[in-house]
Design an enzyme around this catalytic site. Sequence first.
Site, PDB file in Angstrom:
ATOM      1  N   GLY A 192       0.940  -1.136  -0.078  1.00  0.00           N
ATOM      2  CA  GLY A 192      -0.035  -0.021  -0.015  1.00  0.00           C
ATOM      3  C   GLY A 192       0.825   1.406  -0.046  1.00  0.00           C
ATOM      4  O   GLY A 192       0.253   2.306  -0.180  1.00  0.00           O
ATOM      5  N   ASP A 193       2.081   1.391   0.297  1.00  0.00           N
ATOM      6  CA  ASP A 193       2.979   2.491   0.288  1.00  0.00           C
ATOM      7  C   ASP A 193       4.265   2.080   0.114  1.00  0.00           C
ATOM      8  O   ASP A 193       5.307   2.614   0.837  1.00  0.00           O
ATOM      9  CB  ASP A 193       2.683   3.229   1.806  1.00  0.00           C
ATOM     10  N   LEU A 194       4.791   1.135  -1.012  1.00  0.00           N
ATOM     11  CA  LEU A 194       5.881   0.663  -1.136  1.00  0.00           C
ATOM     12  C   LEU A 194       6.916   1.635  -1.712  1.00  0.00           C
ATOM     13  O   LEU A 194       7.433   1.235  -3.149  1.00  0.00           O
ATOM     14  CB  LEU A 194       5.854  -0.911  -1.744  1.00  0.00           C
ATOM     15  N   HIS A 195       7.287   2.822  -1.356  1.00  0.00           N
ATOM     16  CA  HIS A 195       8.266   3.806  -1.802  1.00  0.00           C
ATOM     17  C   HIS A 195       9.756   3.102  -1.247  1.00  0.00           C
ATOM     18  O   HIS A 195       9.750   2.568  -0.289  1.00  0.00           O
ATOM     19  CB  HIS A 195       7.747   4.984  -1.627  1.00  0.00           C
TER      20      HIS A 195
END
Length: 307
Positions: A192-195
Amino acid sequence: MVVIPEVFARSTVEREGEAGTEWLAGLPGIVKELLDRWDCVPDGDVMHGGVGIIVPVRRGGEPAVVKVSFPHPGNVHEPDAFAVWGGRGAVLLHERDDERFAMLLERARTDSLAQVEDVDEMVRVAGRLSRRLGVPAPPGLPWLRDRADAWEEQLRKDARELVHGLPPRVLDAALATVRELGRVQPDTLVHGDLHARNILRADREPWLAVDPKGYAGDRAYDAGALLKALLLRLIEADDLGKALHRAMDVFAEAAELDRGRVQRWAQLHAVQGAFWARRHGFRVARGGLALEQITALADGLAESLTE
């Protein structure tokens, strides 16, 4: 005595108001209670992210961290994701206290994938982690598909209310992604927020993911967060479009995902980001850039990904 970082305290109050002030007042007591219960001793200065603090500790001589987050719906399923992964591509979950929004986690290093200079390597590592983290979602996770109506409503609202330079075809492509990919998605666990800043160097494995949101949906969704975060890294590229497409090729191959789906999700994220910059944009320069430059880059990202 655990000392709460001043910057974190100030930003929490600015964002959460009175609720943030009340939570901060009780936070040292919460941490002490957790340290006692989990038989941990502090082992370094308190660190922080956007919504939580990280307390380095030792338990039985082994390094770990206690993470305590401000109670927020977006943090509810973080421990659920860690529990399913069981340390496979992500930090290990040792203990959890869902009422306190707290966890005892494996300690990774402080340097992140964002510090890797080679963009191809950065994207390749993220893609490989995406593949490893893409396991069947457990029951009870929020579905990304349930957000599709809100995505479409916000896109139309932003296009109507904001002054922007995005061509109609760019908005149409984003809306088509919501309709065609957003409402029908697989039952796969999505970070969901794989930066790059949420991927840390570690000892047990070279890289481990942290800070998952924990959704059920399409793994290609995560490409959007990664590519948006790359924007400032790619600003000096001779051809922004070519650099972005190269990044998508590398990510899709490493993640074993369909290249077209990766591009479509990334384009949707880019349009949402372009509108967000206008509606909530920072007036203070970020990364040496003014708001006008940031919005121009966001527009260019959205247009390049619409090709």
